[in-house]
Design a protein around this motif. Structure first.
Motif, PDB file in Angstrom:
ATOM      1  N   MET A 108       0.809  -1.241   0.019  1.00 24.83           N
ATOM      2  CA  MET A 108      -0.025  -0.061   0.015  1.00 24.83           C
ATOM      3  C   MET A 108       0.827   1.211   0.107  1.00 24.83           C
ATOM      4  SD  MET A 108      -3.036   0.885   2.578  1.00 24.83           S
ATOM      5  CE  MET A 108      -3.758  -0.856   3.091  1.00 24.83           C
ATOM      6  N   ASP A 109       0.612   2.255  -0.921  1.00 21.78           N
ATOM      7  CA  ASP A 109       1.396   3.372  -0.885  1.00 21.78           C
ATOM      8  C   ASP A 109       1.197   4.239   0.451  1.00 21.78           C
ATOM      9  OD1 ASP A 109      -0.763   5.351  -1.329  1.00 21.78           O
ATOM     10  OD2 ASP A 109      -0.283   5.167  -3.515  1.00 21.78           O
ATOM     11  N   LEU A 110       1.783   5.275   0.528  1.00 28.29           N
ATOM     12  CA  LEU A 110       1.768   5.973   1.788  1.00 28.29           C
ATOM     13  C   LEU A 110       0.598   6.865   1.969  1.00 28.29           C
ATOM     14  CD1 LEU A 110       3.160   6.927   4.643  1.00 28.29           C
ATOM     15  CD2 LEU A 110       4.221   8.775   3.356  1.00 28.29           C
ATOM     16  N   ASP A 111       0.158   7.607   0.887  1.00 25.63           N
ATOM     17  CA  ASP A 111      -1.106   8.185   1.031  1.00 25.63           C
ATOM     18  C   ASP A 111      -2.293   7.390   1.402  1.00 25.63           C
ATOM     19  OD1 ASP A 111       0.026  10.472   0.396  1.00 25.63           O
ATOM     20  OD2 ASP A 111      -0.405  10.461  -1.775  1.00 25.63           O
ATOM     21  N   ARG A 112      -2.361   6.021   0.896  1.00 26.49           N
ATOM     22  CA  ARG A 112      -3.516   5.270   1.112  1.00 26.49           C
ATOM     23  C   ARG A 112      -3.252   4.600   2.385  1.00 26.49           C
ATOM     24  NH1 ARG A 112      -4.691   0.350  -2.985  1.00 26.49           N
ATOM     25  NH2 ARG A 112      -5.900  -0.071  -1.077  1.00 26.49           N
ATOM     26  N   LEU A 113      -2.201   4.282   3.001  1.00 28.43           N
ATOM     27  CA  LEU A 113      -1.886   3.812   4.130  1.00 28.43           C
ATOM     28  C   LEU A 113      -2.396   4.909   5.072  1.00 28.43           C
ATOM     29  CD1 LEU A 113      -0.656   1.465   6.059  1.00 28.43           C
ATOM     30  CD2 LEU A 113       1.278   2.933   6.212  1.00 28.43           C
ATOM     31  N   ILE A 114      -2.004   6.328   5.109  1.00 29.15           N
ATOM     32  CA  ILE A 114      -2.529   6.927   6.146  1.00 29.15           C
ATOM     33  C   ILE A 114      -3.931   7.372   5.848  1.00 29.15           C
ATOM     34  CG2 ILE A 114      -2.473   9.947   6.349  1.00 29.15           C
ATOM     35  CD1 ILE A 114       0.457   9.657   5.480  1.00 29.15           C
ATOM     36  N   GLN A 115      -4.731   7.477   4.878  1.00 28.35           N
ATOM     37  CA  GLN A 115      -6.128   7.286   4.720  1.00 28.35           C
ATOM     38  C   GLN A 115      -6.822   6.181   5.339  1.00 28.35           C
ATOM     39  OE1 GLN A 115      -7.769   8.615   0.934  1.00 28.35           O
ATOM     40  NE2 GLN A 115      -5.797   9.682   0.576  1.00 28.35           N
ATOM     41  N   ASP A 116      -6.120   5.018   5.052  1.00 28.29           N
ATOM     42  CA  ASP A 116      -6.759   3.657   5.691  1.00 28.29           C
ATOM     43  C   ASP A 116      -6.597   3.802   7.155  1.00 28.29           C
ATOM     44  OD1 ASP A 116      -7.571   0.802   4.981  1.00 28.29           O
ATOM     45  OD2 ASP A 116      -5.958   0.577   6.134  1.00 28.29           O
ATOM     46  N   ARG A 117      -5.807   4.426   7.917  1.00 36.75           N
ATOM     47  CA  ARG A 117      -5.646   4.134   9.276  1.00 36.75           C
ATOM     48  C   ARG A 117      -6.392   5.421  10.086  1.00 36.75           C
ATOM     49  NH1 ARG A 117      -3.944  -0.006   7.668  1.00 36.75           N
ATOM     50  NH2 ARG A 117      -1.841  -0.963   8.292  1.00 36.75           N
ATOM     51  N   ILE A 118      -7.053   6.227   9.433  1.00 37.21           N
ATOM     52  CA  ILE A 118      -7.956   7.045  10.094  1.00 37.21           C
ATOM     53  C   ILE A 118      -9.373   6.411   9.854  1.00 37.21           C
ATOM     54  CG2 ILE A 118      -9.002   9.618   9.685  1.00 37.21           C
ATOM     55  CD1 ILE A 118      -6.549  10.521   8.365  1.00 37.21           C
ATOM     56  N   ARG A 119      -9.986   6.323  11.251  1.00 39.75           N
ATOM     57  CA  ARG A 119     -11.268   5.402  11.331  1.00 39.75           C
ATOM     58  C   ARG A 119     -12.331   6.566  11.557  1.00 39.75           C
ATOM     59  NH1 ARG A 119     -10.682   1.797  16.440  1.00 39.75           N
ATOM     60  NH2 ARG A 119     -10.081   3.606  17.606  1.00 39.75           N
ATOM     61  N   ASP A 120     -13.481   6.068  10.992  1.00 40.68           N
ATOM     62  CA  ASP A 120     -14.709   7.010  11.210  1.00 40.68           C
ATOM     63  C   ASP A 120     -15.512   6.342  12.367  1.00 40.68           C
ATOM     64  OD1 ASP A 120     -14.132   8.429   8.947  1.00 40.68           O
ATOM     65  OD2 ASP A 120     -15.795   7.238   7.786  1.00 40.68           O
ATOM     66  N   VAL A 121     -15.815   7.255  13.229  1.00 37.37           N
ATOM     67  CA  VAL A 121     -16.591   6.459  14.419  1.00 37.37           C
ATOM     68  C   VAL A 121     -17.903   7.419  14.268  1.00 37.37           C
ATOM     69  CG1 VAL A 121     -16.493   6.603  16.982  1.00 37.37           C
ATOM     70  CG2 VAL A 121     -14.477   6.468  15.874  1.00 37.37           C
ATOM     71  N   PRO A 122     -19.180   6.929  13.981  1.00 33.07           N
ATOM     72  CA  PRO A 122     -20.298   7.285  13.668  1.00 33.07           C
ATOM     73  C   PRO A 122     -20.961   7.830  15.174  1.00 33.07           C
ATOM     74  CG  PRO A 122     -20.729   5.020  13.383  1.00 33.07           C
ATOM     75  CD  PRO A 122     -19.141   5.384  13.769  1.00 33.07           C
ATOM     76  N   ASP A 123     -21.323   9.034  15.104  1.00 36.91           N
ATOM     77  CA  ASP A 123     -22.230   9.560  16.465  1.00 36.91           C
ATOM     78  C   ASP A 123     -21.374   9.871  17.520  1.00 36.91           C
ATOM     79  OD1 ASP A 123     -24.756   9.270  15.301  1.00 36.91           O
ATOM     80  OD2 ASP A 123     -24.874   6.979  15.350  1.00 36.91           O
ATOM     81  N   TYR A 124     -20.179  10.210  17.159  1.00 34.40           N
ATOM     82  CA  TYR A 124     -19.193  10.972  18.455  1.00 34.40           C
ATOM     83  C   TYR A 124     -18.781  12.166  17.752  1.00 34.40           C
ATOM     84  CZ  TYR A 124     -15.822  11.517  21.940  1.00 34.40           C
ATOM     85  OH  TYR A 124     -14.790  11.965  22.691  1.00 34.40           O
ATOM     86  N   PRO A 125     -18.616  13.291  18.764  1.00 37.39           N
ATOM     87  CA  PRO A 125     -19.033  13.221  20.177  1.00 37.39           C
ATOM     88  C   PRO A 125     -20.549  13.318  20.374  1.00 37.39           C
ATOM     89  CG  PRO A 125     -18.338  15.450  19.652  1.00 37.39           C
ATOM     90  CD  PRO A 125     -18.304  14.445  18.325  1.00 37.39           C
ATOM     91  N   LYS A 126     -21.377  13.386  19.166  1.00 38.76           N
ATOM     92  CA  LYS A 126     -22.589  13.632  19.407  1.00 38.76           C
ATOM     93  C   LYS A 126     -23.491  12.901  18.266  1.00 38.76           C
ATOM     94  CE  LYS A 126     -22.851  17.964  17.802  1.00 38.76           C
ATOM     95  NZ  LYS A 126     -23.100  19.546  17.887  1.00 38.76           N
TER      96      LYS A 126
END
Ligand code: PRP
Ligand code: MG
Length: 174
Positions: free
Chosen positions: A1-19
């Motif tokens: 995986m190239d670096l840009d994709r790796l960085i994007q892949d490692r940012i996690r979406d957490v729904p309904d936080y903080p509200k």
């Protein structure tokens, strides 16, 4: 995986936080991956080039995590911008609007040598209020703001519009 994709892949979406209804962009998986974290630091330093910056400003709290290794890699000094009441000596302060209420951040009045070339580093650029206040603090302290580097820019909040002609560099734009 190239670096840009790796960085994007490692940012996690957490729904309904903080509200409810908000999808939080969680960078903790990225920080826990040494290749992705080092890649972020290297990319920021390479974008500007070693020798072009005298001081790195990190913004409490999440900004510190990225800014401190960037300062080390640049061979630059580190200056903390902190939430009001946390710095012990004399400070300048700037207040800006949040969605609800206001926030105040500070920097020591003697943090910069006049003419210091200063790069501001934070994790996220959202509405731009934090970055703008930080840039104002640096200028009041006699520093010359050469740019803002952020890991992630939430472009739909138009934070850049608050920052005039500041050089804004973001690794991931959503
Ligand atoms: C978050 C983020 C940025 C800021 C961006 O910090 O870490 O610093 O918001 O928002 P803005 O562009 O709309 O000003 P927060 O104030 O939530 O605190 P933290 O870093 O201490 O978690
Ligand atoms: Mg922050």
């Amino acid at each position: 995986m190239d670096l840009d994709r790796l960085i994007q892949d490692r940012i996690r979406d957490v729904p309904d936080y903080p509200k409810p209804g908000v999808v939080f962009k969680d960078i903790t998986p990225l920080l826990a991956d040494h290749v992705a974290f080092a890649g972020v630091v290297d990319t920021i330093v390479n974008h500007h080039g070693r020798g072009t910056v005298d001081k790195i400003v990190g913004i409490e709290a999440r900004g510190f995590i990225v800014a401190a290794p960037v300062a080390y890699h640049f061979g630059a000094g580190f200056v903390p911008v902190r939430k009001k009441g946390k710095l012990p000596a004399r400070t300048y302060e700037e207040t800006y609007d949040l969605e609800y209420g206001t926030e105040t951040i500070e920097v020591h009045v003697d943090a910069f040598t006049p003419g210091d070339r200063v790069l501001i580093v934070d994790d996220v650029l959202a509405t731009g209020g934090t970055a703008r206040a930080a840039a104002d603090l640096v200028r009041r302290g006699g520093g010359n703001v050469v740019g803002l580097s952020v890991l992630m820019e939430l472009s739909f909040l138009h934070g850049r519009d608050k920052l005039g002609n500041l050089d804004v560099h973001s690794l991931v734009t959503v």
